[in-house]
Design a protein around this motif. Sequence first.
Motif, PDB file in Angstrom:
ATOM      1  N   VAL A   1       9.162   3.359 -12.475  1.00  0.00           N
ATOM      2  CA  VAL A   1       7.740   3.027 -12.351  1.00  0.00           C
ATOM      3  C   VAL A   1       6.896   4.299 -12.364  1.00  0.00           C
ATOM      4  CG1 VAL A   1       6.011   1.856 -10.944  1.00  0.00           C
ATOM      5  CG2 VAL A   1       8.331   0.957 -11.059  1.00  0.00           C
ATOM      6  N   ILE A   2       7.366   5.353 -11.720  1.00  0.00           N
ATOM      7  CA  ILE A   2       6.618   6.615 -11.697  1.00  0.00           C
ATOM      8  C   ILE A   2       6.483   7.183 -13.111  1.00  0.00           C
ATOM      9  CG2 ILE A   2       6.769   9.032 -10.970  1.00  0.00           C
ATOM     10  CD1 ILE A   2       7.936   7.995  -8.311  1.00  0.00           C
ATOM     11  N   LEU A   3       7.567   7.178 -13.872  1.00  0.00           N
ATOM     12  CA  LEU A   3       7.505   7.689 -15.243  1.00  0.00           C
ATOM     13  C   LEU A   3       6.605   6.819 -16.119  1.00  0.00           C
ATOM     14  CD1 LEU A   3      11.231   8.728 -15.846  1.00  0.00           C
ATOM     15  CD2 LEU A   3       9.288  10.199 -15.301  1.00  0.00           C
ATOM     16  N   ALA A   4       6.656   5.505 -15.905  1.00  0.00           N
ATOM     17  CA  ALA A   4       5.785   4.611 -16.676  1.00  0.00           C
ATOM     18  C   ALA A   4       4.317   4.873 -16.362  1.00  0.00           C
ATOM     19  CB  ALA A   4       6.152   3.154 -16.384  1.00  0.00           C
ATOM     20  N   HIS A   5       3.984   5.015 -15.102  1.00  0.00           N
ATOM     21  CA  HIS A   5       2.598   5.279 -14.719  1.00  0.00           C
ATOM     22  C   HIS A   5       2.165   6.677 -15.142  1.00  0.00           C
ATOM     23  CE1 HIS A   5       2.028   1.967 -11.439  1.00  0.00           C
ATOM     24  NE2 HIS A   5       2.464   1.505 -12.592  1.00  0.00           N
TER      25      HIS A   5
ATOM     26  N   VAL B   1      -6.005   6.681 -10.228  1.00  0.00           N
ATOM     27  CA  VAL B   1      -6.640   5.352 -10.268  1.00  0.00           C
ATOM     28  C   VAL B   1      -5.918   4.452 -11.261  1.00  0.00           C
ATOM     29  CG1 VAL B   1      -8.746   4.137 -10.907  1.00  0.00           C
ATOM     30  CG2 VAL B   1      -8.884   6.193  -9.515  1.00  0.00           C
ATOM     31  N   THR B   2      -5.515   5.009 -12.406  1.00  0.00           N
ATOM     32  CA  THR B   2      -4.767   4.230 -13.391  1.00  0.00           C
ATOM     33  C   THR B   2      -3.468   3.704 -12.802  1.00  0.00           C
ATOM     34  OG1 THR B   2      -5.701   5.549 -15.195  1.00  0.00           O
ATOM     35  CG2 THR B   2      -3.710   4.293 -15.673  1.00  0.00           C
ATOM     36  N   SER B   3      -2.761   4.554 -12.081  1.00  0.00           N
ATOM     37  CA  SER B   3      -1.518   4.130 -11.445  1.00  0.00           C
ATOM     38  C   SER B   3      -1.776   3.116 -10.344  1.00  0.00           C
ATOM     39  CB  SER B   3      -0.773   5.343 -10.876  1.00  0.00           C
ATOM     40  OG  SER B   3       0.337   4.946 -10.098  1.00  0.00           O
TER      41      SER B   3
ATOM     42  N   ALA C   1       0.826  -1.208   0.000  1.00  0.00           N
ATOM     43  CA  ALA C   1       0.000   0.000   0.000  1.00  0.00           C
ATOM     44  C   ALA C   1       0.864   1.263   0.000  1.00  0.00           C
ATOM     45  CB  ALA C   1      -0.938  -0.002   1.209  1.00  0.00           C
ATOM     46  N   LYS C   2       1.941   1.245   0.762  1.00  0.00           N
ATOM     47  CA  LYS C   2       2.836   2.408   0.776  1.00  0.00           C
ATOM     48  C   LYS C   2       3.460   2.634  -0.594  1.00  0.00           C
ATOM     49  CE  LYS C   2       5.301   1.021   4.313  1.00  0.00           C
ATOM     50  NZ  LYS C   2       6.344   1.010   5.366  1.00  0.00           N
ATOM     51  N   SER C   3       3.910   1.570  -1.233  1.00  0.00           N
ATOM     52  CA  SER C   3       4.494   1.711  -2.567  1.00  0.00           C
ATOM     53  C   SER C   3       3.469   2.224  -3.564  1.00  0.00           C
ATOM     54  CB  SER C   3       5.056   0.361  -3.039  1.00  0.00           C
ATOM     55  OG  SER C   3       6.118  -0.068  -2.219  1.00  0.00           O
ATOM     56  N   SER C   4       2.238   1.705  -3.502  1.00  0.00           N
ATOM     57  CA  SER C   4       1.197   2.162  -4.424  1.00  0.00           C
ATOM     58  C   SER C   4       0.889   3.630  -4.231  1.00  0.00           C
ATOM     59  CB  SER C   4      -0.073   1.324  -4.238  1.00  0.00           C
ATOM     60  OG  SER C   4       0.114   0.003  -4.668  1.00  0.00           O
ATOM     61  N   ILE C   5       0.836   4.073  -2.984  1.00  0.00           N
ATOM     62  CA  ILE C   5       0.534   5.477  -2.720  1.00  0.00           C
ATOM     63  C   ILE C   5       1.672   6.376  -3.186  1.00  0.00           C
ATOM     64  CG2 ILE C   5       0.147   7.166  -0.888  1.00  0.00           C
ATOM     65  CD1 ILE C   5      -1.355   4.982   0.638  1.00  0.00           C
ATOM     66  N   ILE C   6       2.917   5.981  -2.883  1.00  0.00           N
ATOM     67  CA  ILE C   6       4.071   6.792  -3.297  1.00  0.00           C
ATOM     68  C   ILE C   6       4.119   6.912  -4.818  1.00  0.00           C
ATOM     69  CG2 ILE C   6       6.591   6.863  -3.386  1.00  0.00           C
ATOM     70  CD1 ILE C   6       6.596   5.569  -0.595  1.00  0.00           C
ATOM     71  N   ILE C   7       4.025   5.780  -5.500  1.00  0.00           N
ATOM     72  CA  ILE C   7       4.075   5.793  -6.962  1.00  0.00           C
ATOM     73  C   ILE C   7       2.876   6.531  -7.531  1.00  0.00           C
ATOM     74  CG2 ILE C   7       3.995   4.319  -9.006  1.00  0.00           C
ATOM     75  CD1 ILE C   7       5.532   2.211  -7.376  1.00  0.00           C
TER      76      ILE C   7
ATOM     77  N   VAL D   1       0.969   8.938  -6.164  1.00  0.00           N
ATOM     78  CA  VAL D   1       0.984  10.389  -5.924  1.00  0.00           C
ATOM     79  C   VAL D   1       1.964  11.084  -6.866  1.00  0.00           C
ATOM     80  CG1 VAL D   1       1.634  12.162  -4.250  1.00  0.00           C
ATOM     81  CG2 VAL D   1       0.196  10.248  -3.537  1.00  0.00           C
ATOM     82  N   PHE D   2       3.181  10.582  -6.950  1.00  0.00           N
ATOM     83  CA  PHE D   2       4.181  11.262  -7.777  1.00  0.00           C
ATOM     84  C   PHE D   2       3.882  11.118  -9.267  1.00  0.00           C
ATOM     85  CE2 PHE D   2       6.588  10.965  -3.811  1.00  0.00           C
ATOM     86  CZ  PHE D   2       7.144  12.233  -3.749  1.00  0.00           C
ATOM     87  N   SER D   3       3.402   9.952  -9.689  1.00  0.00           N
ATOM     88  CA  SER D   3       3.037   9.814 -11.096  1.00  0.00           C
ATOM     89  C   SER D   3       1.838  10.687 -11.442  1.00  0.00           C
ATOM     90  CB  SER D   3       2.729   8.351 -11.416  1.00  0.00           C
ATOM     91  OG  SER D   3       1.592   7.897 -10.709  1.00  0.00           O
TER      92      SER D   3
END
Length: 316
Positions: free
Chosen positions: A183-187, A246-248, A99-105, A107-109
């Motif tokens: 991952v952030i740039l991809a999302h 949501v997509t990310s 969950a932490k990784s999903s939120i970090i990725i 938010v920044f993406s």
Amino acid sequence: MALPTYASPLEKVWHYAYLVLCGLIFFFLIAPIVVVIPLSFNAEPYFTFTDKMLSLDPEGYSMRWYDTLLTFGMTNPDAPRGWSWWVDAWQNAKWVNAAKSSIIIGVFSTIVATVLGTLAALGLSRPEMPFRRIIMAVLISPMIVPIIITATGMFFYSNPCAPLGWIGLEPSCGKLAGTYLGVILAHATLGIPFVIITVTATLIGFDQSLNRAAASLGANPRVTFFRVTMPLILPGVISGALFAFVTSFDEVVAVLFIAGPDQQTIPRQMWTGIREQISPAILAVATLLVIFSIALLTTVELLRRRTERLRGVTPR
């Protein structure tokens, strides 16, 4: 909508048949989602309704799978639930880390996608912009192209020693794959089309004479954008940002291709759980994601109504 008094019997039959048909279609679409919610409270480790659940026996229902979301992967899950227990869950529980990784990725993406998508929509909305249709088609292509093709291209683009690889962590040949940045740039790439579409739709009803009026009163382009343009297109920007988030938050294919062991997002953890250790805890996560999605959709609808009020259109 009520039928008029002059409606013929055939029109009344068609009206009610149409309502039944819409209800059946709605049930067909929503049933696979709704059925997950009661199954997440199953006291047994099954993905089916037990006899106790069907008879509404309280012993057939439990919160054990929601508790598993906090304890799975902990060093000492049976310890008394004090401060040290919560620290252990925060640092070691696999679902919490996902969950932490999903939120970090996410938010920044979302920030990257919102900024770039809004700027692109503003440029494409100007009539003097050349090749607008071609540029728009290229920018929204990640939404149209199958995700497996996009993810494969992202993998080769961010892979070490690839011909188009980025300069990243490894000094020898560059590396974005296996990093949060990759991952952030991809999302962000996958979220930009949603931002462009929603902001462009908002700009269709934007009166460009407001910008000219602000300029005639001495406002520079920066002041005009933040004082005039941005407040009016803000609902579209926020809607696009929500769709990008949501997509990310829901993306798994690109994560499987690009992410490393440290970027274990919720969809990737669910994928791993299905392949390696099937557990109804996945149903608990799915229920929480359904509630989260409903909250986001409600927010988008409220923003849509606000946009219509700002334009003087009465929401239906």
